[in-house]
Design a protein around this motif. Structure first.
Motif, PDB file in Angstrom:
ATOM      1  N   LYS A  82       0.750  -1.123   0.019  1.00  0.00           N
ATOM      2  CA  LYS A  82       0.006  -0.144  -0.162  1.00  0.00           C
ATOM      3  C   LYS A  82       0.920   1.277   0.035  1.00  0.00           C
ATOM      4  O   LYS A  82       1.605   1.292   0.635  1.00  0.00           O
ATOM      5  CB  LYS A  82      -0.896  -0.251   1.451  1.00  0.00           C
ATOM      6  CG  LYS A  82      -1.874  -1.200   1.158  1.00  0.00           C
ATOM      7  CD  LYS A  82      -2.677  -1.210   2.381  1.00  0.00           C
ATOM      8  CE  LYS A  82      -3.571  -2.576   2.299  1.00  0.00           C
ATOM      9  NZ  LYS A  82      -3.068  -3.830   1.807  1.00  0.00           N
TER      10      LYS A  82
ATOM     11  N   THR B 225     -10.222  -2.695   3.411  1.00  0.00           N
ATOM     12  CA  THR B 225      -9.655  -2.321   2.263  1.00  0.00           C
ATOM     13  C   THR B 225     -10.059  -0.916   1.747  1.00  0.00           C
ATOM     14  O   THR B 225      -9.576   0.042   1.665  1.00  0.00           O
ATOM     15  CB  THR B 225      -9.672  -3.318   0.821  1.00  0.00           C
ATOM     16  OG1 THR B 225      -9.081  -4.517   1.369  1.00  0.00           O
ATOM     17  CG2 THR B 225      -8.955  -2.576  -0.180  1.00  0.00           C
TER      18      THR B 225
ATOM     19  N   ASN C  18      -9.337   1.744   4.463  1.00  0.00           N
ATOM     20  CA  ASN C  18      -7.933   2.109   4.366  1.00  0.00           C
ATOM     21  C   ASN C  18      -7.579   3.214   3.203  1.00  0.00           C
ATOM     22  O   ASN C  18      -6.871   4.134   3.167  1.00  0.00           O
ATOM     23  CB  ASN C  18      -6.713   0.990   4.252  1.00  0.00           C
ATOM     24  CG  ASN C  18      -6.968   0.068   5.519  1.00  0.00           C
ATOM     25  OD1 ASN C  18      -7.177   0.794   6.736  1.00  0.00           O
ATOM     26  ND2 ASN C  18      -6.547  -0.972   5.716  1.00  0.00           N
ATOM     27  N   THR C  19      -8.241   2.680   2.134  1.00  0.00           N
ATOM     28  CA  THR C  19      -8.262   3.484   0.836  1.00  0.00           C
ATOM     29  C   THR C  19      -8.864   5.081   1.226  1.00  0.00           C
ATOM     30  O   THR C  19      -8.070   5.924   0.827  1.00  0.00           O
ATOM     31  CB  THR C  19      -8.763   2.835  -0.353  1.00  0.00           C
ATOM     32  OG1 THR C  19      -8.252   1.676  -0.610  1.00  0.00           O
ATOM     33  CG2 THR C  19      -8.823   3.809  -1.458  1.00  0.00           C
TER      34      THR C  19
END
Length: 152
Positions: free
Chosen positions: A17, A55, A58-59
């Motif tokens: 990431k 996910t 976090n994005t």
């Protein structure tokens, strides 16, 4: 057992990431660009508490860090004035016999499909400082562009 068949966990197979890259140089923005940054921050701050999937969360947090950094470094530019193309101007010109119009804006507001080009784009760079009636070189050709009009 062979090391080839050993699996400690899924984490080692996930893509790394990375942070959203910050364009180099100053973060020049128009008044609209500043409002755009603020609206993106507000939208992400409203979205984050509703996310449950890791996910996506976090994005969204990564994107929020990017937009907060862009707000912190934003340098609002005055409205364009004068008879030389500058940041924020809409410039009407001819190139290869076709009349085109672009607006010179910051990185985050750039949208080439709408005619909004970042001030660092090659076409925008050659237009900066030019006035109506002038010819400028572009793409290795002399007098390739004729500036027709500057609009605020």
């Amino acid at each position: 057992m062979s090391v080839a068949f050993r699996r400690d966990g899924d984490e080692e197979h996930l893509e790394p990431k990375f942070e959203v890259p910050i364009p180099p140089g100053p973060n020049l923005v128009t008044a609209e660009g500043l409002a755009l940054i603020a609206s993106r921050i507000a939208a992400l701050e409203a979205l984050i508490p509703t996310l449950t999937e890791e996910t996506a969360l976090n994005t969204a947090k990564r994107d929020l860090r990017y937009w907060r950094k862009r707000l912190a470094t934003a340098e609002a530019q005055p409205a364009p004035a004068g008879d030389a193309a500058m940041f924020g101007h809409r410039v009407r010109f001819t190139l290869k016999g076709q009349t085109r119009e672009i607006r010179i804006v910051g990185h985050d507001e750039a949208d080439p499909a709408k005619g909004d080009l970042a001030f660092t784009a090659p076409l925008a760079r050659v237009l900066l400082g030019s006035g109506a009636g002038e010819f400028v070189d572009f793409n290795g050709q002399e007098d390739a562009i004729e500036i027709l009009e500057l609009l605020a």
